[in-house]
Design a protein around this motif. Structure first.
Motif, PDB file in Angstrom:
ATOM      1  N   PRO A  60       0.830  -1.207   0.000  1.00 13.22           N
ATOM      2  CA  PRO A  60       0.000   0.000   0.000  1.00 13.22           C
ATOM      3  C   PRO A  60       0.866   1.259   0.000  1.00 13.22           C
ATOM      4  N   ARG A  61       0.334   2.331  -0.627  1.00 14.70           N
ATOM      5  CA  ARG A  61       1.055   3.588  -0.652  1.00 14.70           C
ATOM      6  C   ARG A  61       1.175   4.166   0.746  1.00 14.70           C
ATOM      7  N   GLN A  62       2.346   4.665   1.054  1.00 16.72           N
ATOM      8  CA  GLN A  62       2.571   5.253   2.370  1.00 16.72           C
ATOM      9  C   GLN A  62       1.878   6.611   2.446  1.00 16.72           C
ATOM     10  N   ARG A  63       1.138   6.825   3.511  1.00 16.21           N
ATOM     11  CA  ARG A  63       0.442   8.089   3.698  1.00 16.21           C
ATOM     12  C   ARG A  63       1.437   9.134   4.186  1.00 16.21           C
ATOM     13  N   GLU A 115       2.711  17.620   7.528  1.00 15.76           N
ATOM     14  CA  GLU A 115       3.832  18.543   7.345  1.00 15.76           C
ATOM     15  C   GLU A 115       4.493  18.343   5.984  1.00 15.76           C
ATOM     16  N   VAL A 116       4.690  17.083   5.598  1.00 16.35           N
ATOM     17  CA  VAL A 116       5.314  16.795   4.298  1.00 16.35           C
ATOM     18  C   VAL A 116       4.401  17.230   3.163  1.00 16.35           C
ATOM     19  N   ARG A 117       3.115  16.952   3.292  1.00 14.83           N
ATOM     20  CA  ARG A 117       2.176  17.335   2.230  1.00 14.83           C
ATOM     21  C   ARG A 117       2.087  18.860   2.103  1.00 14.83           C
ATOM     22  N   ARG A 118       2.072  19.553   3.227  1.00 13.44           N
ATOM     23  CA  ARG A 118       2.040  21.017   3.183  1.00 13.44           C
ATOM     24  C   ARG A 118       3.285  21.559   2.488  1.00 13.44           C
TER      25      ARG A 118
END
Length: 201
Positions: free
Chosen positions: A3-6, A10-13
């Motif tokens: 599965p893809r790691q969520r 903070e990283v997405r921002r």
């Protein structure tokens, strides 16, 4: 298949901010196409809205980072604590190197009509603090009226900004830009001094 790691918030921002900065620099104006931004990050527009409900929120976050970098380099303190033309030269060099490495992002955000009335008051205060500091010195040391002092400061600040843009675009090397900025700032300050502007006897 694993599965893809969520990604963390903070990283997405960070991804959204980096992609937005790159897009602003590519197009040279505001606002952005949210479809294009979402595509660049690989997320939905809805997720971008979760982090930044409006585009001004996004641009103010970018502006805060730009100003934090200049604060870390000591630009506001230099403007207030270093005497005379030394402050102008040191601040010009800090500003030149910043724009040469990151691009004129703050310029686009602060001066685009899209952000009129939407710039974070804290960012406006920091910008005005810098300009007022130089203008106060210009009034005292160069004996300029207030309006002329502010105009002179804005014109001198445009020198490292434009030279930094040329370096960032790859048009001239940093060393050349630094020499030109030093010469132009010196010439500007000299031209504004009372002795230089006095009529010959």
């Amino acid at each position: 298949m694993a599965p893809r790691q969520r990604l963390s918030a903070e990283v997405r921002r960070r991804q959204i901010l980096d992609a937005a900065a790159a897009l602003v620099l590519e197009q040279g104006h505001l606002p952005l196409s949210l479809e294009r931004l979402a595509g660049r990050v690989g997320v939905s527009k809805g997720l971008i809205y979760e982090y930044f409900p409006t585009q001004p929120d996004l641009f103010n976050a970018l502006l805060a980072e730009e100003q934090a970098a200049l604060r870390a380099d000591g630009m506001p303190e230099t403007a207030e604590d270093v005497a005379g033309s030394s402050a102008a030269h040191r601040c010009a060099d800090v500003y030149l190197r910043h724009i040469a490495s990151t691009g004129p992002l703050a310029h686009f955000i602060l001066r685009d009509a899209y952000m009129a009335g939407h710039v974070d008051p804290a960012a406006v205060r920091l910008r005005d603090r810098l300009i007022r500091g130089f203008a106060r010195r210009a009034r005292l040391e160069l004996r300029l009226p207030a309006a002329e002092a502010i105009a002179a400061v804005l014109l001198v600040l445009a020198i490292p900004e434009e030279m930094g843009r040329l370096v960032w675009q790859g048009d001239i090397p940093l060393e050349t830009a630094q020499k030109l900025v030093a010469q132009l700032v010196t010439s500007s300050v000299t031209a504004l001094t009372p002795a230089a502007s006095a009529d010959p006897a």
